[in-house]
Design an enzyme around this catalytic site. Structure first.
Site, mmCIF file in Angstrom:
data_model
loop_
_atom_site.group_PDB
_atom_site.id
_atom_site.type_symbol
_atom_site.label_atom_id
_atom_site.label_comp_id
_atom_site.label_asym_id
_atom_site.label_seq_id
_atom_site.Cartn_x
_atom_site.Cartn_y
_atom_site.Cartn_z
ATOM 1 N N ASN F 26 0.833 -1.209 0.000
ATOM 2 C CA ASN F 26 0.000 0.000 0.000
ATOM 3 C C ASN F 26 0.868 1.258 0.000
ATOM 4 O OD1 ASN F 26 -2.255 -1.619 0.172
ATOM 5 N ND2 ASN F 26 -2.588 -1.290 2.364
ATOM 6 N N TYR F 92 -6.662 -14.733 7.954
ATOM 7 C CA TYR F 92 -5.449 -14.959 7.171
ATOM 8 C C TYR F 92 -5.326 -16.424 6.754
ATOM 9 C CZ TYR F 92 -3.635 -10.478 8.968
ATOM 10 O OH TYR F 92 -3.441 -9.161 9.279
ATOM 11 N N ASP F 236 -1.952 3.429 5.941
ATOM 12 C CA ASP F 236 -0.867 3.307 4.967
ATOM 13 C C ASP F 236 -0.872 4.482 4.005
ATOM 14 O OD1 ASP F 236 -0.313 0.853 6.181
ATOM 15 O OD2 ASP F 236 -1.671 -0.209 4.827
#
Lengths: 294, 294, 294, 294, 294, 294
Positions: F26, F92, F236
């Site tokens: 990012n 995840y 970010d």
């Protein structure tokens, strides 16, 4: 009933998303997600929309093994169109549907039943459904089950004038009566209900939360402020949360709180019942943090 | 009627695309795209699905200014599900619909009418529609218009046994009768129709094309082989093509050829009427080359 | 013009939804939905995008039978990308388009014309369109029609400096001039317009509503606060509502009220014109209740 | 160029998927996926569609660092509509586009260039593009690079009569000329090209494969039979495969085989270039088995 | 397992549709749709993908009340990408998943069990799953249930060399062994299996149908030719059909016929299990007519 | 990492949109869009999801030529589900992924490097990634590059107790440390960091903006109020904006301002990085007007 929700404007030839709809099935799903054992009493056509109803309820853990699949009538449809952010248009294709052919024979109530939940929509559908409701109340009484009743006056099905004489005696026979202020007035008002022997009368106040009145007085709890994705089904979500806490033996404050919390989930998610919380998810409302995808 | 076409399987909770459906409106759109002036006689609900019907027909240049918008009955629905590549399931929500309340009063036929096209679906919908058909034929005769009749037997609306006594006299009064082999048999067969005074009897042979029988004999024309996107509406497309050529004064071979060509467009495109050709597009079938987007 | 609206960001390779765009067609649709008979004077390419323009206008009941389909130039395109919630990027593919080839010959104005509506966009497209506007004003005068003019200054087509000398004399010849404060200044300001003989000057104030100035003074009406789905087209919706009330012979307050109401519908719905109200729907804005799908 | 591909019929108001289009960029992507270092010489607008072109080419590993982003002209558009399974309609919005303003100054050719690939589309766009092609050929000669030329006659841009005098001398100066039979005839025919010094002339035969003619004779290789998802771009895929094998130093049979294989990938996948194979994927065509998602 | 099926090419950033996948759950759904009572023995994560697995199986009427929801491991994923019409790429995210932690304790087999169906995939997932299979076979023997075993060799999970010594003894203990020709060879071949006491060995021949070998000889039945929408799951559909007929006490010819018929439904519909037929739908394959939407 | 973002609720079987995710990528994209030359150091699987990561970064102009494509491990996945407007669930599938196998050998840092940006996520993935970070810091020091470090504590990967002893020494070696208040406390607090020699410590305050502390004191800048489309990636984006201004040699106020501005773009657009601004777009935030599509 199968719902068809227009993604845009109907007159422009839009697409429709399908799901199932119905105040009773919303409450049934809500209670099942909150960990209770639930059976749905209803009637669907022996057609693919009927399969959608049954598949969805089974998926949600709602018992449907006694539901009649009617070979002679189609599953009812309901069309929704969001015309303006706060104007949803509704069209029923329900007359002659399997659901309107519900009868006392469809009421299978046995074993350890703790609660029977009814709505004021069923009696609006015809004589058969009205008899089914009578039969259900009678059977619940025999089994010693609590009877809850959500007034759910649907102006598109019958006028207040037509509904009042049917719903009022029904409400008076219930232990718990739930409705908006207008709906409670339609069945005689909070005080009259309490006087008639109703144990608790719950007033749904929309975004302002809810209140419960008992012979001991009134308690009130404010609603959660969440961004509105879709307010359809919020009342049923509240009812499911309230009844869940009742079944758990919690007091009025906790009952209202869980009802409001469940209502907030329904409001914040697209769909009538899709966003209803599981018991574990109830905590997410305050959390606001990236929990695990579980 | 508004059609709702399931994108997947209904029981799995799929989306539906909406459009309009109806053999008569398909033919009307087909003729309008081919350059003819067309009026549709029908009845829709005073609701948003009814607006979709009217907007679509107006968009296609079909005259609908005399269509009644019925305040007391909803626009009918038809649900489609493609269960297998060659099995489409159909469910009507049509009983009590505005369309089933069509009556002789809805038949506005004036001025320079050269052709009246009828189908065997309308009389299946009830007494009112049946009287509307009677009235239309009578009025066409007064105006000196040709009457074409597509048998269109819909087994889901009535059985062959029920349909035959109603459709046979109707067919015999027409100038042009169109149907599959089975349908023509249902109304007495080709020979009996010709004997009864029908000018031409057209047999739709599906992918094999079509044939026309007159007192002078039979002509046959093979169909175009195109990949099948959706065969619903192919028969109506054929009919539109055939009648267009008839109105243009072309002979039987050209009538069959244009019918087959229009049918091929319908088959090769998704939707009942969406792919019907304009007059200029008729040539594309042979072309297969990147023409201009116009 | 055909609009292509990016669903995401253009540089990422998104999809585009198509519709039609144009201040004049927006107003035309708005007036037609409110029950007036409307003709659109314009020019499209003899191509499929041109068919989309004509089909849409016909669907909405706007008369397009005199519209020229230009064989030698494509229908213009306009691309939209929502870059930020309040930043919409616009790209025209309009130079050399059929619309830019509009000429005085395209102006067919006959019969009982009560109102001619013009915008400041047309004269920005070239000499031909400018002559068409001249011709239309002249013809309206002959027919005794009211002339309304929405300044609609499009900075991406021409600068204020270029536009002012063209639009100012045009505005002065109109009976009703509509614009934002900046736009009205561009054509000389409210007072100068009134002095020049304009009957009423309407200032669009966005979410704050609108005001109308006549030689008798100024009236102002606040806008409706609705969630913003898409503000494109809101000004045209206002104009349609205002002119509709004018045609109905209503006074300034009602004209502003209907304009604001129509604008609120446009803002609350996705699309430039898709959400414009019918006359019956005007009442929904206050209603907020589940009306019938009709 | 940015392509907008209608998902349905344009006149019905469908959605469009965007991607990039262009015979040269297709070949560039094809060669890059097959492992070669490739630079694209072109010109885009300083707009978001231009960013889409550059982002896509960079994503595919094609060098675009020297591409001019034209502040004064938009990136060209091309609209596609699949009207019938084998009839794709095409509309260019390309006149006045950045691409049509390509000039000799845009031709940056330095360093170790082994192959320059040109198409007959570029010279159709105007004088500037034509000079750019001239400059590129001259520069390739200086660098000792092979020049390949795909005739790519686009009838919608110019007639065969207009194209022939421009493309023929260009073809004669190339080392490798590629085209359909008709296109090769347009530039003088196989024999004349070989006589003029062209090293190899490749005839694309569509589904039937391809043939290559050299002074030593002709070789032919059959195409792969795959289900057709989208035949646009198949010719460019073939060219990329053929040139890849040429750069690898393979003989004519392997060149044709790789070209046909790449063409089959393009045909079997939606999109002009999206389905082009990597070197590793070339083997999948025969495989037909569930390989790893890698 | 949850499947994520890419709608386009993964590298281009496509969308994925989710469903559930697994040879055993496919067979379970197939049997349930055909009217049998089925329990699925498996293990899912205590996460939302796990809920999708359970909801789907419950929806299909498959009993999952004994399934462990593993708090310590996620539900496995499988990604699919259709790279070419006959090349589907597969990627497992299954190592460490809940399913790979299946153990003997998960095997709950009680009451009136007539058939236990196993696949060769489970033992490929680790020692725990292998023990679960052992336990299931032992338990089935105690209950007098038939054991069917589909070899289902998954080359991406283990090589034939690794699989053979594990699967061969398992196959020999089964009553019914099902597999492709290659798979049956991997477990010793048809004759060796029959000699070892297997009652019937079924060879799946893909589009060519299937054959069954018993000590009495071989019978063969041809497949149905249907357009291929998605061949994944066809083998499991066959197995479900075959076993359904076995449970109904039908002979080999009818068992193969029902298997082939169920396989054709799977092939003709998108999705691994979504198109599996109900008992009533089995007849549709020959019908090809517009039946009711039921 | 590839992200799969559920469009609805996972348990209902929704679709997922794919993109790439990762705090470092990012920031890399953010810096590249703002005009800086950026290289991403990472590791992906030699699979199609890995191609999506590389294609996306290349498209955005981020240099990835040194990235290892790991043949022995898949590209990691991350699943997102928006459960409530402010509750995003994350799962995840990253253990054993290529990214977790990053090692010091993957750190290719040469030439004119002015800034190395690290996050606290990498060291959470294992020993190899931790060594890679060590190696990168050492190499940056040799090259005289500034080291920036975003604490980025991910509670789902490791607890604060586990993270603190690893991240604190790392933070102390950086020149610029960025984090939320909690995160900065986790690595010792602002004062301790400054005492340890960190040049500037930046506190992200979410919607309230950000502050920077240096030995000279603290500066604070308020955030922009924009409608929240998706807050993932906002931090970010801020970091990219801040570092961009740092590289441009701007002072603390301008650094915070550009950071906040970039953060507002991220918040106002769907996707983690998709809405990051180019340098030219930074001005749009105040503009709010229909700029050109460029």
């Amino acid at each position: 009933m199968v719902s068809l929700r227009a993604e845009g404007l109907v007159r422009l030839g839009t697409s429709f998303r399908s799901s199932i709809a119905g105040a009773e099935s919303n409450v049934a799903i809500g209670l099942s997600r909150l960990g209770h054992s639930v059976r749905w009493l209803g009637r669907v056509g022996a057609d693919e929309p009927g399969e959608l109803v049954l598949r969805t309820l089974r998926a949600e853990g709602v018992e449907v093994s006694t539901v009649e699949r009617d070979d002679a009538a189609p599953t009812g449809l309901i069309l929704f169109e969001q015309r303006l952010p706060d104007v949803t248009r509704v069209q029923y294709h329900r007359s002659g549907s399997a659901g309107s052919r519900l009868s006392a024979a469809d009421v299978v109530l046995d074993g350890d039943v703790r609660l029977l939940h009814l709505t004021g929509i069923t009696p609006a559908l015809g004589d058969g459904p009205r008899e089914a409701v009578e039969r259900a109340v009678a059977r619940a009484r025999e089994l010693g089950a609590t009877v809850s009743f959500d007034v759910n006056h649907r102006a598109r099905l019958w006028s207040a004038a037509d509904a009042a004489p049917v719903l009022t005696p029904l409400a008076r026979r219930a232990d718990v009566v739930i409705g908006s202020g207008d709906e409670l007035d339609l069945v005689g008002g909070v005080n009259a209900l309490l006087t008639a022997g109703v144990r608790e009368v719950v007033t749904k106040l929309g975004a302002d939360g809810a209140a419960v009145s008992t012979p001991d007085g009134e308690q009130r709890a404010p609603g959660h402020r969440v961004p509105v994705a879709d307010s359809v089904g919020a009342g049923d979500a509240f009812t499911a949360g309230y009844l869940s806490a009742l079944l758990d033996g919690l007091g009025p404050a906790e009952r209202l709180a869980r009802g409001n919390r469940a209502g907030a989930f329904a409001v914040a998610t697209a769909g009538d019942w899709e966003g209803l919380p599981t018991r574990a998810e109830l905590e997410l409302l305050a959390l606001g943090e990236g929990a695990a995808l579980r």
